[in-house]
Scaffold this motif. Structure first.
Motif, PDB file in Angstrom:
ATOM      1  N   HIS A   1     -40.064  42.561 -23.517  1.00 42.37           N
ATOM      2  CA  HIS A   1     -39.945  41.009 -24.306  1.00 42.37           C
ATOM      3  C   HIS A   1     -40.679  39.646 -23.358  1.00 42.37           C
ATOM      4  O   HIS A   1     -40.332  40.199 -21.508  1.00 42.37           O
ATOM      5  CB  HIS A   1     -38.881  41.395 -24.548  1.00 42.37           C
ATOM      6  CG  HIS A   1     -37.760  41.099 -24.408  1.00 42.37           C
ATOM      7  ND1 HIS A   1     -37.044  42.342 -23.865  1.00 42.37           N
ATOM      8  CD2 HIS A   1     -37.120  39.720 -23.515  1.00 42.37           C
ATOM      9  CE1 HIS A   1     -36.167  42.206 -22.940  1.00 42.37           C
ATOM     10  NE2 HIS A   1     -35.787  40.938 -22.922  1.00 42.37           N
TER      11      HIS A   1
ATOM     12  N   LEU B   1     -44.407  39.954 -31.118  1.00 42.62           N
ATOM     13  CA  LEU B   1     -45.909  39.919 -30.361  1.00 42.62           C
ATOM     14  C   LEU B   1     -46.607  40.524 -30.736  1.00 42.62           C
ATOM     15  O   LEU B   1     -47.803  40.339 -29.801  1.00 42.62           O
ATOM     16  CB  LEU B   1     -45.591  39.204 -29.330  1.00 42.62           C
ATOM     17  CG  LEU B   1     -44.548  38.270 -28.508  1.00 42.62           C
ATOM     18  CD1 LEU B   1     -44.612  37.839 -27.608  1.00 42.62           C
ATOM     19  CD2 LEU B   1     -45.770  36.599 -29.397  1.00 42.62           C
TER      20      LEU B   1
ATOM     21  N   LEU C   1     -41.058  37.703 -28.562  1.00 44.77           N
ATOM     22  CA  LEU C   1     -40.586  36.665 -27.520  1.00 44.77           C
ATOM     23  C   LEU C   1     -39.671  36.719 -28.110  1.00 44.77           C
ATOM     24  O   LEU C   1     -39.128  36.327 -29.112  1.00 44.77           O
ATOM     25  CB  LEU C   1     -41.670  35.799 -28.401  1.00 44.77           C
ATOM     26  CG  LEU C   1     -40.711  34.133 -27.244  1.00 44.77           C
ATOM     27  CD1 LEU C   1     -41.449  33.922 -25.917  1.00 44.77           C
ATOM     28  CD2 LEU C   1     -41.690  32.982 -28.575  1.00 44.77           C
TER      29      LEU C   1
ATOM     30  N   TRP D   1     -39.399  37.799 -18.153  1.00 42.74           N
ATOM     31  CA  TRP D   1     -40.408  38.887 -18.721  1.00 42.74           C
ATOM     32  C   TRP D   1     -39.543  40.609 -18.203  1.00 42.74           C
ATOM     33  O   TRP D   1     -38.881  40.236 -16.695  1.00 42.74           O
ATOM     34  CB  TRP D   1     -41.645  38.642 -18.977  1.00 42.74           C
ATOM     35  CG  TRP D   1     -42.351  39.200 -17.156  1.00 42.74           C
ATOM     36  CD1 TRP D   1     -42.040  38.739 -16.528  1.00 42.74           C
ATOM     37  CD2 TRP D   1     -42.789  40.446 -17.008  1.00 42.74           C
ATOM     38  NE1 TRP D   1     -43.428  39.120 -15.273  1.00 42.74           N
ATOM     39  CE2 TRP D   1     -43.215  40.921 -16.045  1.00 42.74           C
ATOM     40  CE3 TRP D   1     -43.111  41.332 -17.777  1.00 42.74           C
ATOM     41  CZ2 TRP D   1     -44.227  41.475 -15.300  1.00 42.74           C
ATOM     42  CZ3 TRP D   1     -44.089  42.478 -17.345  1.00 42.74           C
ATOM     43  CH2 TRP D   1     -44.345  42.115 -16.077  1.00 42.74           C
TER      44      TRP D   1
ATOM     45  N   LEU E   1     -49.880  39.109 -28.470  1.00 46.13           N
ATOM     46  CA  LEU E   1     -49.606  38.531 -27.230  1.00 46.13           C
ATOM     47  C   LEU E   1     -51.252  39.444 -26.933  1.00 46.13           C
ATOM     48  O   LEU E   1     -51.203  40.523 -26.327  1.00 46.13           O
ATOM     49  CB  LEU E   1     -48.575  38.983 -26.158  1.00 46.13           C
ATOM     50  CG  LEU E   1     -48.386  38.718 -25.000  1.00 46.13           C
ATOM     51  CD1 LEU E   1     -48.293  37.710 -24.810  1.00 46.13           C
ATOM     52  CD2 LEU E   1     -47.296  39.704 -24.560  1.00 46.13           C
ATOM     53  N   LYS E   2     -52.217  38.557 -25.610  1.00 45.49           N
ATOM     54  CA  LYS E   2     -53.194  38.921 -25.217  1.00 45.49           C
ATOM     55  C   LYS E   2     -53.009  39.006 -24.272  1.00 45.49           C
ATOM     56  O   LYS E   2     -53.610  40.047 -23.302  1.00 45.49           O
ATOM     57  CB  LYS E   2     -54.150  37.500 -26.041  1.00 45.49           C
ATOM     58  CG  LYS E   2     -54.659  37.241 -27.521  1.00 45.49           C
ATOM     59  CD  LYS E   2     -55.717  36.813 -27.975  1.00 45.49           C
ATOM     60  CE  LYS E   2     -57.244  36.357 -26.888  1.00 45.49           C
ATOM     61  NZ  LYS E   2     -58.045  35.356 -27.813  1.00 45.49           N
TER      62      LYS E   2
ATOM     63  N   LEU F   1     -50.682  38.593 -20.525  1.00 47.71           N
ATOM     64  CA  LEU F   1     -49.293  37.536 -19.756  1.00 47.71           C
ATOM     65  C   LEU F   1     -50.120  37.578 -18.283  1.00 47.71           C
ATOM     66  O   LEU F   1     -49.896  37.991 -17.045  1.00 47.71           O
ATOM     67  CB  LEU F   1     -47.951  38.863 -19.546  1.00 47.71           C
ATOM     68  CG  LEU F   1     -46.951  38.133 -18.714  1.00 47.71           C
ATOM     69  CD1 LEU F   1     -46.044  36.768 -19.789  1.00 47.71           C
ATOM     70  CD2 LEU F   1     -46.163  39.368 -18.884  1.00 47.71           C
TER      71      LEU F   1
ATOM     72  N   ARG G   1     -52.685  44.053 -20.479  1.00 47.42           N
ATOM     73  CA  ARG G   1     -52.118  42.183 -20.720  1.00 47.42           C
ATOM     74  C   ARG G   1     -51.783  41.865 -19.823  1.00 47.42           C
ATOM     75  O   ARG G   1     -52.100  40.639 -20.054  1.00 47.42           O
ATOM     76  CB  ARG G   1     -51.274  42.795 -21.852  1.00 47.42           C
ATOM     77  CG  ARG G   1     -51.926  42.820 -23.402  1.00 47.42           C
ATOM     78  CD  ARG G   1     -50.434  43.228 -24.699  1.00 47.42           C
ATOM     79  NE  ARG G   1     -49.532  43.645 -24.148  1.00 47.42           N
ATOM     80  CZ  ARG G   1     -48.461  44.410 -24.486  1.00 47.42           C
ATOM     81  NH1 ARG G   1     -48.013  43.285 -25.881  1.00 47.42           N
ATOM     82  NH2 ARG G   1     -47.826  45.340 -24.487  1.00 47.42           N
TER      83      ARG G   1
ATOM     84  N   ALA H   1     -47.731  32.633 -21.099  1.00 44.31           N
ATOM     85  CA  ALA H   1     -48.278  33.912 -22.392  1.00 44.31           C
ATOM     86  C   ALA H   1     -49.210  33.207 -22.724  1.00 44.31           C
ATOM     87  O   ALA H   1     -49.864  31.334 -23.542  1.00 44.31           O
ATOM     88  CB  ALA H   1     -47.719  34.992 -22.573  1.00 44.31           C
TER      89      ALA H   1
ATOM     90  N   VAL I   1     -51.149  33.629 -26.167  1.00 52.13           N
ATOM     91  CA  VAL I   1     -50.565  34.142 -27.759  1.00 52.13           C
ATOM     92  C   VAL I   1     -51.856  33.329 -28.643  1.00 52.13           C
ATOM     93  O   VAL I   1     -52.132  32.234 -28.897  1.00 52.13           O
ATOM     94  CB  VAL I   1     -49.093  33.419 -28.160  1.00 52.13           C
ATOM     95  CG1 VAL I   1     -48.912  34.291 -29.760  1.00 52.13           C
ATOM     96  CG2 VAL I   1     -48.055  34.067 -27.022  1.00 52.13           C
TER      97      VAL I   1
ATOM     98  N   ARG J   1     -50.190  28.745 -25.767  1.00 53.61           N
ATOM     99  CA  ARG J   1     -50.180  28.744 -24.453  1.00 53.61           C
ATOM    100  C   ARG J   1     -48.181  27.990 -24.272  1.00 53.61           C
ATOM    101  O   ARG J   1     -48.443  27.263 -24.660  1.00 53.61           O
ATOM    102  CB  ARG J   1     -51.037  28.298 -23.016  1.00 53.61           C
ATOM    103  CG  ARG J   1     -52.313  29.124 -22.872  1.00 53.61           C
ATOM    104  CD  ARG J   1     -52.805  28.152 -21.341  1.00 53.61           C
ATOM    105  NE  ARG J   1     -54.225  28.742 -20.975  1.00 53.61           N
ATOM    106  CZ  ARG J   1     -54.706  30.279 -20.960  1.00 53.61           C
ATOM    107  NH1 ARG J   1     -53.421  30.357 -19.908  1.00 53.61           N
ATOM    108  NH2 ARG J   1     -55.653  30.299 -20.515  1.00 53.61           N
TER     109      ARG J   1
END
Length: 212
Positions: A4, A45, A51, A82, A158-159, A161, A184, A201, A203, A211
């Motif tokens: 997360h 996500l 998140l 994170w 989430l695409k 990080l 990711r 991140a 997203v 972002r």
């Protein structure tokens, strides 16, 4: 893998309202962290990640120690840390991290009660606080507890990080141990042109990419 992202705020209700508009989905109340003085709300996500919006719990007395993640002193809400969910047991992982010069704490246990009465228990392992706030992940083991994403509705995805780091070689050694092949996570060297954020991140929402 990524477990997360920590979105710290001094006002949970205000940040929940802003993120609901931004992400197109209402966060789900998570529950209080008793004795720590915080509570959280969560957004799925995808891919086993979520998140965590965390801030002061006005229904608890002020804690004896400072709230985690710099909550008591942050100037504006945002992603400040994170968490990774490693495949290895935390005690074993700590020994491996010591070898590459990453001084993590011994694991300890925490818990919280969800609004539906379910108690979640987990073990955490933290890097030094200055490293945590500089983007070094902390680690979690949920044990037999259901993962929070199992009770969360679908949300944004989430695409990527992005992590901007000053010691790329050291970072890669740490991340190889804690996140393995989670594609990711993208690490790049910090530069003078950076805006001071070490964690960002990307997203995907129904309205387009956002972002955080």
């Amino acid at each position: 893998m990524i477990d997360h992202l920590v979105y710290a705020t001094t006002d949970v209700a205000s940040s929940v309202a802003e993120l609901t508009t931004l992400l197109g989905v209402a966060p789900t109340p998570g529950g209080p962290h008793i004795g720590i003085g915080t509570r959280n709300e969560l957004v799925n996500l995808g891919g086993g990640a979520y998140l965590e919006i965390i801030g002061p719990d006005i229904d608890q007395p002020d804690p004896r120690a400072a709230r985690p993640f710099g909550i008591d002193s942050i100037e504006q809400p945002g992603i400040v840390a994170w968490c990774a969910r490693p495949a290895a047991h935390l005690d074993q992982l700590r020994d491996e991290l010591d070898v590459v010069g990453a001084a993590y704490s011994a694991p300890w246990s925490m818990s919280r009660r969800r609004p539906d009465g379910v108690v979640l228990e987990w073990d955490l392992m933290m890097p030094p606080n200055d490293a945590l706030l500089d983007g070094v992940p902390f680690c979690i083991d949920w044990g037999a507890a259901p993962h929070p994403t199992e009770s969360l509705p679908p949300g944004p995805v989430l695409k990527r990080l992005d992590l901007r780091v000053t010691d790329l070689e050291h970072w890669c050694a740490v991340l190889d141990l804690v996140v393995l092949d989670d594609e990711r996570v993208v690490v790049s060297p910090a530069s003078m042109s950076d805006d001071g954020r070490t964690i960002c991140a990307l997203v995907s929402t129904e309205a387009g990419d956002v972002r955080l």
